[in-house]
Enzyme design. Structure first.
Site, PDB file in Angstrom:
ATOM      1  N   LYS A  54      46.813  35.293  41.325  1.00 47.03           N
ATOM      2  CA  LYS A  54      48.281  35.242  41.268  1.00 47.03           C
ATOM      3  C   LYS A  54      48.876  34.903  42.637  1.00 47.03           C
ATOM      4  O   LYS A  54      49.823  34.130  42.728  1.00 47.03           O
ATOM      5  CB  LYS A  54      48.827  36.575  40.727  1.00 47.03           C
ATOM      6  CG  LYS A  54      48.456  36.792  39.264  1.00 47.03           C
ATOM      7  CD  LYS A  54      48.729  38.201  38.748  1.00 47.03           C
ATOM      8  CE  LYS A  54      48.084  38.367  37.375  1.00 47.03           C
ATOM      9  NZ  LYS A  54      48.345  39.694  36.770  1.00 47.03           N
ATOM     10  N   GLN A  98      49.922  45.623  38.527  1.00 47.17           N
ATOM     11  CA  GLN A  98      48.668  45.199  37.897  1.00 47.17           C
ATOM     12  C   GLN A  98      48.085  46.327  37.048  1.00 47.17           C
ATOM     13  O   GLN A  98      47.928  47.447  37.522  1.00 47.17           O
ATOM     14  CB  GLN A  98      47.670  44.768  38.995  1.00 47.17           C
ATOM     15  CG  GLN A  98      46.378  44.183  38.463  1.00 47.17           C
ATOM     16  CD  GLN A  98      46.570  42.850  37.754  1.00 47.17           C
ATOM     17  OE1 GLN A  98      47.412  42.035  38.138  1.00 47.17           O
ATOM     18  NE2 GLN A  98      45.801  42.620  36.709  1.00 47.17           N
ATOM     19  N   ASP A 121      56.228  40.260  33.864  1.00 48.72           N
ATOM     20  CA  ASP A 121      55.148  40.387  32.876  1.00 48.72           C
ATOM     21  C   ASP A 121      55.699  40.474  31.451  1.00 48.72           C
ATOM     22  O   ASP A 121      54.954  40.352  30.484  1.00 48.72           O
ATOM     23  CB  ASP A 121      54.305  41.647  33.157  1.00 48.72           C
ATOM     24  CG  ASP A 121      53.043  41.352  33.956  1.00 48.72           C
ATOM     25  OD1 ASP A 121      52.586  40.200  33.928  1.00 48.72           O
ATOM     26  OD2 ASP A 121      52.516  42.289  34.595  1.00 48.72           O
TER      27      ASP A 121
HETATM   28  C1  BQF Z   1      39.994  31.278  34.156  1.00 51.14           C
HETATM   29  C2  BQF Z   1      43.461  39.941  32.443  1.00 51.14           C
HETATM   30  C3  BQF Z   1      42.203  41.282  30.894  1.00 51.14           C
HETATM   31  C4  BQF Z   1      42.805  42.441  31.380  1.00 51.14           C
HETATM   32  C5  BQF Z   1      43.739  42.366  32.404  1.00 51.14           C
HETATM   33  C6  BQF Z   1      41.980  32.164  35.373  1.00 51.14           C
HETATM   34  C7  BQF Z   1      42.629  34.468  35.174  1.00 51.14           C
HETATM   35  C8  BQF Z   1      41.539  34.688  34.366  1.00 51.14           C
HETATM   36  C9  BQF Z   1      40.687  33.652  34.033  1.00 51.14           C
HETATM   37  C10 BQF Z   1      43.558  35.567  35.526  1.00 51.14           C
HETATM   38  C11 BQF Z   1      43.816  38.673  33.061  1.00 51.14           C
HETATM   39  C12 BQF Z   1      43.198  37.393  32.571  1.00 51.14           C
HETATM   40  C13 BQF Z   1      44.715  38.659  34.123  1.00 51.14           C
HETATM   41  C14 BQF Z   1      40.894  32.393  34.543  1.00 51.14           C
HETATM   42  C15 BQF Z   1      45.066  37.414  34.869  1.00 51.14           C
HETATM   43  C16 BQF Z   1      43.927  36.188  33.124  1.00 51.14           C
HETATM   44  O1  BQF Z   1      39.830  30.336  34.948  1.00 51.14           O
HETATM   45  O2  BQF Z   1      39.483  31.302  33.027  1.00 51.14           O
HETATM   46  C17 BQF Z   1      42.855  33.199  35.678  1.00 51.14           C
HETATM   47  O3  BQF Z   1      43.802  35.779  36.699  1.00 51.14           O
HETATM   48  N1  BQF Z   1      44.169  36.335  34.544  1.00 51.14           N
HETATM   49  C18 BQF Z   1      45.290  39.902  34.543  1.00 51.14           C
HETATM   50  O4  BQF Z   1      46.090  39.943  35.482  1.00 51.14           O
HETATM   51  O5  BQF Z   1      44.961  41.042  33.929  1.00 51.14           O
HETATM   52  C19 BQF Z   1      44.058  41.118  32.924  1.00 51.14           C
HETATM   53  C20 BQF Z   1      42.523  40.046  31.412  1.00 51.14           C
END
Ligand code: BQF
Length: 283
Positions: A54, A98, A121
């Site tokens: 992020k 987060q 969010d």
């Molecule tokens: C990619 C998330 C589960 C629980 C809490 C790029 C992200 C992930 C994968 C990413 C996720 C999943 C995020 C890829 C944010 C998505 O290249 O496939 C980016 O940063 N995410 C989160 O903040 O909390 C989570 C999944």
């Protein structure tokens, strides 16, 4: 029809560059850049990776970002007073806490503490309600990313049988709401659903969001169906994979998202869009 892999990374890059253009316009008209404040408590390794993604995306978009790292022992009161401070800070447009939070801190209470106009969010009940009534302020990031991926792949949602498997507040429920808003015929299936295969085999669009590695094989899929994989799971070798058995399903389905490089990058791109929106409504 026929299998095609939807490039979420490419679409996310396109959206980030559009956001970057808008940010430069703001700067050119004498306004400050949008600013996102990210709060992370504890040291969950996956959460740290997401927060870094992020921060990097903010940099790419010309959005100012501030990350506040709190120890896993932080109290609810300390977290609340930090959120209160950022709610009152006229230079902060978006606030993101987060998830998951350390044990003992109630996520619902934390979400309620964030000012709805900074809730990028889209987790605050006011913003969730606005999505459901068709008057959204922000859009929930992962669900909005899924809608964009379907449109990018040329999938028609209106009139389609959409089956969402999973009913979390972050993915399953809100993506069901957005598919309905796009005139899909939506079924939300879950762990208590009877004869899941029979239900998913009716889907023109399947959204898999259950958190079980490679659970959905071709027996769950209608030939030619669009398949959106929201899973961020680990396979038996500890390798990142989705809820869909990609190699088994790709031979019979229509457009399909990979993991990584599908929904994940779109989640982060839509967060950038929401942060820009937050900055625009502030002025
Ligand atoms: C990619 C998330 C589960 C629980 C809490 C790029 C992200 C992930 C994968 C990413 C996720 C999943 C995020 C890829 C944010 C998505 O290249 O496939 C980016 O940063 N995410 C989160 O903040 O909390 C989570 C999944």
């Amino acid at each position: 029809m026929g299998a095609c892999v939807i490039d979420g990374k490419a679409l996310a890059a396109k959206i980030r560059s559009e956001v970057a253009n808008e940010c430069e316009k703001m700067v050119a008209s004498g306004k400050r850049r949008p600013k996102l404040c990210v709060i992370i408590a504890g040291d969950d390794p996956a959460s740290k990776v997401y927060v870094r993604n992020k921060q990097k995306a903010c940099g790419d978009c010309g959005i100012d970002s501030e990350t506040i790292e709190l120890p896993g022992t932080v109290t609810k009161e300390e977290l609340f007073s930090l959120i209160d401070e950022k709610n009152g800070d006229g230079n902060v447009d978006g606030i993101l806490v987060q998830l998951p939070l350390p044990r003992g801190i109630d996520e619902k209470e934390v979400i309620l503490r964030i000012s709805p106009d900074k809730d990028v969010d889209c987790f605050h009940p006011v913003n969730v309600g606005r999505v459901y009534t068709g008057d959204p302020l922000f859009l929930p990031c992962t669900p909005a990313g899924i809608i964009e991926l379907l449109k990018y792949a040329g999938v028609t949602i209106s009139g389609a049988n959409c089956v969402v498997v999973g009913r979390s507040n972050i993915v399953g429920k809100p993506v069901s709401a957005l598919l309905l808003a796009e005139n899909g015929t939506v079924t939300t299936a879950h762990s208590k659903t009877r004869d899941l295969k029979k239900v998913t085999r009716e889907a023109d669009i399947l959204v898999a969001a259950i958190g079980k590695p490679k659970f959905f094989n071709r027996e769950y899929i209608k030939p030619g169906a669009a398949v959106i994989d929201v899973g961020m799971d680990r396979d038996e070798n500890g390798k990142l994979c989705g809820d869909v058995d990609f190699d088994d399903v790709a031979g019979i389905c229509g457009p399909i998202t990979p993991v990584p490089g599908g929904v994940g990058p779109m989640t982060v791109a839509m967060l950038m869009k929401n942060t820009l929106k937050a900055a625009m409504i502030r002025k």
